[in-house]
Design an enzyme around this catalytic site. Structure first.
Site, PDB file in Angstrom:
ATOM      1  N   LYS A  78      49.913  39.302  35.227  1.00 47.74           N
ATOM      2  CA  LYS A  78      50.000  40.203  36.379  1.00 47.74           C
ATOM      3  C   LYS A  78      51.111  39.729  37.324  1.00 47.74           C
ATOM      4  CE  LYS A  78      47.049  42.201  40.041  1.00 47.74           C
ATOM      5  NZ  LYS A  78      45.691  42.267  40.621  1.00 47.74           N
ATOM      6  N   SER A 158      43.535  46.850  41.421  1.00 47.42           N
ATOM      7  CA  SER A 158      44.978  46.729  41.470  1.00 47.42           C
ATOM      8  C   SER A 158      45.582  46.259  40.147  1.00 47.42           C
ATOM      9  CB  SER A 158      45.368  45.737  42.574  1.00 47.42           C
ATOM     10  OG  SER A 158      44.904  44.424  42.258  1.00 47.42           O
ATOM     11  N   SER A 182      39.295  44.410  41.569  1.00 48.24           N
ATOM     12  CA  SER A 182      40.577  44.717  40.923  1.00 48.24           C
ATOM     13  C   SER A 182      40.703  44.257  39.482  1.00 48.24           C
ATOM     14  CB  SER A 182      41.732  44.129  41.736  1.00 48.24           C
ATOM     15  OG  SER A 182      41.930  44.868  42.918  1.00 48.24           O
TER      16      SER A 182
END
Length: 495
Positions: A78, A158, A182
């Site tokens: 990420k 997210s 998330s």
């Protein structure tokens, strides 16, 4: 073996050890899949050279017989994790051009274990969002579709890029972070597994901070066994993170027996929301029945302060964000706005932040600054902290009665279309976190397991919440649920 990118971590590891495949072959299969999947916008910084170099090194390690479980396995990282020499922007314009001179602890541990980094994954800007629509890179797109409808759906947020990449078999697994859901919400939206460990289990050092008392890294994988394998590598004490727990990390995979006889599973009455879709309600009831069939005892429990969780979260998280994001000022690194003649340092701050932060980040920073300001600090921030203590105590009281895990829905709906939740009412978007934020506020481990499809063929997930530091036990309960559900659906390839 064809389509090697479709393997999970455990299958690939075993094939590598048996000599049936090399890490370079695995990695090349993933790199090809990534290049063919630009329509998903999941990978935003591709690192094929690093990937091949690490894959070759991993093959040498495996041949030498010195290889941990993650060695040679291609994964995505990420964009919130700092990676040395590779852009690490947290999906924000304000960090444009930032290439760290250091590696986050979690990505370093994965690299040390021989994992192969394929590139950086899309996400909501500074991890603020539930739909991956606030990214400077543009929206990440779910590989799933509603029946024959061609509307683009959100992979959740997210960690939307991580979710899309794992679900579409672009990588074998990916890192995510979870501040209010998330990891778990996107995992539920795309039919994969995602675990948020206990706060302090994974180091936060080198991960761009959103809300420091809530953020926690975790793996996003194709199944529970893979989550256990990757989580073990990501965990561990780190002296560079003052909140990192000095606890031994067990062999989580070895704890996956699937035996949950005599375990007590709590069903919280407060999670029965008005207007909850009947499909989610049925999924929850069916999940409880499956755990009962597997030998667990199902008990009704009460978490009375649940209804205050969302408001408390949306005071605490923005307050911490406004403090953390004050460091982005255009002085030392990242983007600096063009200044006019006569502009001073105040104008530089104002222009840089106005250009660099997107609307959602600006909104949360302003909320956070407001609740921390004189005259409102006690009314909002201190009150929210007190509510957080009560929410934590609710869980402690339930676990004190012998409950081993709590079963809830992971999300209030299936994935929705990009652009369907308009900016006009951000509260609608915030409601996506209704089942997940309590876990962050209480610092507990939580896992989302795919449990079925809705009428339009979209994945739905169930969440299990565990006792603090007992990820192994939680993973085993999730493993039993996964075995009972037998979820094998994959998105049809359209990209």
């Amino acid at each position: 073996m064809s389509e090697l990118n479709k393997l999970g971590l455990a299958e690939a590891r075993d094939a590598l050890r048996a000599g049936d495949v090399t890490s370079v072959e695995l990695t090349e299969s993933c790199l090809t899949a990534i290049d063919e999947a630009d329509a998903l916008n999941a990978f935003v910084h591709k690192t094929p050279e690093i990937a091949i170099e690490r894959a070759k090194a991993a093959d040498d390690r495996i041949k030498a017989g010195d290889a941990p479980s993650m060695c040679g396995l291609p994964i995505g990282i990420k964009d919130l994790f700092c990676t040395k020499g590779v852009p690490s922007q947290a999906a924000s314009k304000i960090l444009d051009g930032f290439k760290p001179e250091y590696e986050s602890t979690v990505s370093q541990q994965l690299a040390d274990a021989g994992a192969v980094m394929l590139g950086k994954l899309n996400m909501d800007e500074f991890a603020m969002g539930s739909s991956n629509e606030t990214s400077v890179y543009g929206n990440a797109v779910s590989p799933w579709r509603r029946g024959n409808d061609e509307a683009q759906l959100t992979p959740g947020g997210s960690s939307g890029g991580s979710a899309a990449a794992v679900s579409a078999d672009l990588c074998l697994a990916a890192t995510g972070t979870d501040t209010g859901g998330s990891i778990r919400q996107p995992a539920a939206f795309v039919g994969i597994t995602g675990i948020k460990p206990t706060y302090g289990r994974c180091s936060r050092w080198g991960i761009v901070a959103f809300a420091s008392s809530l953020d926690q890294a975790g793996p996003m994988t194709k199944n529970v066994r893979d989550a256990a394998i990757m989580l073990e590598t990501m965990c561990g004490h780190d002296p560079k993170d003052s909140t990192s727990a000095e606890l031994a990390v067990p062999n989580f995979e070895a704890m996956l027996t699937g035996d949950i006889k005599g375990k007590k599973i709590g069903i919280p009455k407060e999670y029965r929301m008005d207007g909850m879709p009947t499909e989610i309600e049925k999924l929850w009831v069916d999940g409880a029945a499956m755990l009962k069939d597997a030998g667990a005892e199902i008990v009704d429990i009460s978490l009375p302060h649940t209804k205050y969780a969302l408001p408390a979260y949306y005071v605490i998280a923005p307050a911490e964000a406004s403090s953390n994001l004050a460091r982005y000022d255009g002085v030392r690194y990242g983007r600096r706005a063009q200044l006019a003649q006569g502009d001073g340092i105040t104008e530089m701050y104002e222009k840089t932040r106005a250009e660099g932060f997107g609307p959602e980040v600006q909104r949360r920073v302003m909320i956070g600054t407001y609740v921390l300001s004189a005259g409102f600090y006690d009314a909002y921030y201190n009150r929210a902290r007190k509510v957080r203590t009560l929410i934590k105590k609710d869980f402690e009281d339930v676990f004190a009665t012998g409950v081993d895990a709590i079963l809830t829905p992971a999300t209030p709906s299936a994935s929705f279309g990009l652009g369907e939740m308009t900016e006009a009412d951000p509260v609608q978007m915030y409601l996506n976190d209704v089942f997940t934020v309590t876990v962050n506020l209480a610092g507990l481990p939580g896992i989302s397991v795919p449990a079925g499809l809705d009428a339009q063929g979209l994945p739905l997930g169930l969440q299990l919440i565990g006792r603090p530091w007992e990820e192994g036990d939680l993973l085993n309960t999730a493993y039993a649920l996964e075995n009972a559900v037998g979820f094998v659906a994959k998105p049809g390839k359209w990209w």
